[in-house]
Design a protein around this motif. Structure first.
Motif, PDB file in Angstrom:
ATOM      1  N   THR A   1       7.026  -8.763   6.303  1.00 37.75           N
ATOM      2  CA  THR A   1       5.724  -8.098   6.336  1.00 37.75           C
ATOM      3  C   THR A   1       4.700  -8.968   7.049  1.00 37.75           C
ATOM      4  O   THR A   1       4.539 -10.148   6.731  1.00 37.75           O
ATOM      5  CB  THR A   1       5.237  -7.792   4.908  1.00 37.75           C
ATOM      6  OG1 THR A   1       6.203  -6.968   4.268  1.00 37.75           O
ATOM      7  CG2 THR A   1       3.908  -7.063   4.928  1.00 37.75           C
ATOM      8  N   CYS A   2       4.005  -8.372   8.003  1.00 36.91           N
ATOM      9  CA  CYS A   2       2.978  -9.072   8.767  1.00 36.91           C
ATOM     10  C   CYS A   2       1.755  -9.317   7.876  1.00 36.91           C
ATOM     11  O   CYS A   2       1.271  -8.385   7.224  1.00 36.91           O
ATOM     12  CB  CYS A   2       2.577  -8.238   9.981  1.00 36.91           C
ATOM     13  SG  CYS A   2       1.235  -8.966  10.951  1.00 36.91           S
ATOM     14  N   PRO A   3       1.224 -10.532   7.868  1.00 38.16           N
ATOM     15  CA  PRO A   3       0.046 -10.820   7.050  1.00 38.16           C
ATOM     16  C   PRO A   3      -1.234 -10.186   7.597  1.00 38.16           C
ATOM     17  O   PRO A   3      -2.232 -10.102   6.884  1.00 38.16           O
ATOM     18  CB  PRO A   3      -0.046 -12.352   7.083  1.00 38.16           C
ATOM     19  CG  PRO A   3       0.658 -12.739   8.334  1.00 38.16           C
ATOM     20  CD  PRO A   3       1.734 -11.720   8.541  1.00 38.16           C
ATOM     21  N   ASN A   4      -1.223  -9.731   8.842  1.00 35.71           N
ATOM     22  CA  ASN A   4      -2.425  -9.160   9.462  1.00 35.71           C
ATOM     23  C   ASN A   4      -2.621  -7.685   9.148  1.00 35.71           C
ATOM     24  O   ASN A   4      -3.750  -7.230   8.976  1.00 35.71           O
ATOM     25  CB  ASN A   4      -2.393  -9.355  10.973  1.00 35.71           C
ATOM     26  CG  ASN A   4      -2.349 -10.821  11.349  1.00 35.71           C
ATOM     27  OD1 ASN A   4      -3.029 -11.640  10.765  1.00 35.71           O
ATOM     28  ND2 ASN A   4      -1.518 -11.149  12.313  1.00 35.71           N
ATOM     29  N   ASP A   5      -1.520  -6.917   9.120  1.00 33.02           N
ATOM     30  CA  ASP A   5      -1.675  -5.468   8.933  1.00 33.02           C
ATOM     31  C   ASP A   5      -0.639  -4.851   7.991  1.00 33.02           C
ATOM     32  O   ASP A   5      -0.557  -3.646   7.881  1.00 33.02           O
ATOM     33  CB  ASP A   5      -1.651  -4.751  10.276  1.00 33.02           C
ATOM     34  CG  ASP A   5      -0.329  -4.897  11.023  1.00 33.02           C
ATOM     35  OD1 ASP A   5       0.613  -5.503  10.469  1.00 33.02           O
ATOM     36  OD2 ASP A   5      -0.242  -4.406  12.157  1.00 33.02           O
TER      37      ASP A   5
ATOM     38  N   ILE B   1       9.278  -8.150  13.208  1.00 36.17           N
ATOM     39  CA  ILE B   1      10.681  -8.219  13.620  1.00 36.17           C
ATOM     40  C   ILE B   1      11.016  -9.656  14.006  1.00 36.17           C
ATOM     41  O   ILE B   1      10.277 -10.296  14.756  1.00 36.17           O
ATOM     42  CB  ILE B   1      10.932  -7.286  14.816  1.00 36.17           C
ATOM     43  CG1 ILE B   1      10.499  -5.854  14.465  1.00 36.17           C
ATOM     44  CG2 ILE B   1      12.395  -7.329  15.243  1.00 36.17           C
ATOM     45  CD1 ILE B   1      10.348  -4.956  15.675  1.00 36.17           C
ATOM     46  N   LEU B   2      12.130 -10.149  13.501  1.00 35.05           N
ATOM     47  CA  LEU B   2      12.573 -11.510  13.783  1.00 35.05           C
ATOM     48  C   LEU B   2      12.720 -11.730  15.289  1.00 35.05           C
ATOM     49  O   LEU B   2      13.324 -10.913  15.992  1.00 35.05           O
ATOM     50  CB  LEU B   2      13.914 -11.761  13.096  1.00 35.05           C
ATOM     51  CG  LEU B   2      14.525 -13.144  13.237  1.00 35.05           C
ATOM     52  CD1 LEU B   2      13.666 -14.178  12.523  1.00 35.05           C
ATOM     53  CD2 LEU B   2      15.941 -13.155  12.680  1.00 35.05           C
ATOM     54  N   LEU B   3      12.134 -12.831  15.789  1.00 33.91           N
ATOM     55  CA  LEU B   3      12.269 -13.182  17.201  1.00 33.91           C
ATOM     56  C   LEU B   3      13.575 -13.938  17.409  1.00 33.91           C
ATOM     57  O   LEU B   3      13.879 -14.870  16.669  1.00 33.91           O
ATOM     58  CB  LEU B   3      11.111 -14.071  17.647  1.00 33.91           C
ATOM     59  CG  LEU B   3       9.745 -13.422  17.725  1.00 33.91           C
ATOM     60  CD1 LEU B   3       8.705 -14.474  18.077  1.00 33.91           C
ATOM     61  CD2 LEU B   3       9.741 -12.319  18.758  1.00 33.91           C
TER      62      LEU B   3
ATOM     63  N   PRO C   1       4.840  -5.400  15.990  1.00 36.40           N
ATOM     64  CA  PRO C   1       4.482  -4.433  17.031  1.00 36.40           C
ATOM     65  C   PRO C   1       3.201  -3.664  16.706  1.00 36.40           C
ATOM     66  O   PRO C   1       2.568  -3.113  17.605  1.00 36.40           O
ATOM     67  CB  PRO C   1       5.689  -3.497  17.095  1.00 36.40           C
ATOM     68  CG  PRO C   1       6.427  -3.691  15.832  1.00 36.40           C
ATOM     69  CD  PRO C   1       6.077  -5.055  15.308  1.00 36.40           C
ATOM     70  N   GLY C   2       2.787  -3.648  15.449  1.00 31.12           N
ATOM     71  CA  GLY C   2       1.574  -2.936  15.063  1.00 31.12           C
ATOM     72  C   GLY C   2       0.312  -3.610  15.578  1.00 31.12           C
ATOM     73  O   GLY C   2      -0.564  -2.973  16.154  1.00 31.12           O
ATOM     74  N   CYS C   3       0.205  -4.935  15.371  1.00 32.71           N
ATOM     75  CA  CYS C   3      -1.001  -5.656  15.797  1.00 32.71           C
ATOM     76  C   CYS C   3      -0.733  -6.590  16.975  1.00 32.71           C
ATOM     77  O   CYS C   3      -1.608  -7.348  17.378  1.00 32.71           O
ATOM     78  CB  CYS C   3      -1.609  -6.422  14.627  1.00 32.71           C
ATOM     79  SG  CYS C   3      -0.618  -7.794  14.001  1.00 32.71           S
ATOM     80  N   HIS C   4       0.486  -6.552  17.503  1.00 34.12           N
ATOM     81  CA  HIS C   4       0.881  -7.338  18.686  1.00 34.12           C
ATOM     82  C   HIS C   4       0.669  -8.835  18.487  1.00 34.12           C
ATOM     83  O   HIS C   4       0.160  -9.520  19.365  1.00 34.12           O
ATOM     84  CB  HIS C   4       0.144  -6.857  19.940  1.00 34.12           C
ATOM     85  CG  HIS C   4       0.308  -5.409  20.196  1.00 34.12           C
ATOM     86  ND1 HIS C   4       1.468  -4.871  20.704  1.00 34.12           N
ATOM     87  CD2 HIS C   4      -0.528  -4.363  19.984  1.00 34.12           C
ATOM     88  CE1 HIS C   4       1.339  -3.565  20.805  1.00 34.12           C
ATOM     89  NE2 HIS C   4       0.126  -3.226  20.375  1.00 34.12           N
ATOM     90  N   SER C   5       1.049  -9.338  17.323  1.00 37.45           N
ATOM     91  CA  SER C   5       0.906 -10.763  17.048  1.00 37.45           C
ATOM     92  C   SER C   5       2.234 -11.355  16.623  1.00 37.45           C
ATOM     93  O   SER C   5       3.152 -10.644  16.228  1.00 37.45           O
ATOM     94  CB  SER C   5      -0.136 -10.989  15.949  1.00 37.45           C
ATOM     95  OG  SER C   5       0.332 -10.492  14.719  1.00 37.45           O
ATOM     96  N   THR C   6       2.329 -12.671  16.712  1.00 35.25           N
ATOM     97  CA  THR C   6       3.485 -13.387  16.175  1.00 35.25           C
ATOM     98  C   THR C   6       3.010 -14.154  14.949  1.00 35.25           C
ATOM     99  O   THR C   6       1.853 -14.550  14.848  1.00 35.25           O
ATOM    100  CB  THR C   6       4.093 -14.354  17.199  1.00 35.25           C
ATOM    101  OG1 THR C   6       3.112 -15.282  17.608  1.00 35.25           O
ATOM    102  CG2 THR C   6       4.654 -13.602  18.402  1.00 35.25           C
ATOM    103  N   PHE C   7       3.926 -14.355  14.013  1.00 32.48           N
ATOM    104  CA  PHE C   7       3.599 -15.107  12.807  1.00 32.48           C
ATOM    105  C   PHE C   7       4.844 -15.801  12.300  1.00 32.48           C
ATOM    106  O   PHE C   7       5.958 -15.433  12.631  1.00 32.48           O
ATOM    107  CB  PHE C   7       2.985 -14.204  11.731  1.00 32.48           C
ATOM    108  CG  PHE C   7       3.889 -13.083  11.249  1.00 32.48           C
ATOM    109  CD1 PHE C   7       4.659 -13.244  10.115  1.00 32.48           C
ATOM    110  CD2 PHE C   7       3.950 -11.884  11.937  1.00 32.48           C
ATOM    111  CE1 PHE C   7       5.487 -12.218   9.674  1.00 32.48           C
ATOM    112  CE2 PHE C   7       4.771 -10.849  11.501  1.00 32.48           C
ATOM    113  CZ  PHE C   7       5.543 -11.019  10.360  1.00 32.48           C
TER     114      PHE C   7
END
Length: 55
Positions: A10-14, A19-21, A42-48
């Motif tokens: 789960t993305c912390p931003n949205d 998805i695993l890189l 892919p929702g907020c176009h960020s990496t984490f």
């Protein structure tokens, strides 16, 4: 390493699925400088990063 268990995080931003890189030329998934797995949202176009303590 079980890929099915680490494929999404789960993305912390949205709160969307990140998805695993992976580098297709490597045997292991991408990691940051601390060795934590890297994900792309892919929702907020960020990496984490995510580590095992985030579960």
């Amino acid at each position: 390493m079980n890929l099915e268990q680490i494929k999404y995080r789960t993305c912390p931003n949205d709160d969307e699925d990140g998805i695993l890189l992976v580098d297709l030329d490597e045997d292991m998934p991408a990691t940051d400088e601390d060795g934590d797995l890297q994900y792309y949202c892919p929702g907020c176009h960020s990496t984490f990063s995510s580590d095992e303590d985030d579960d």
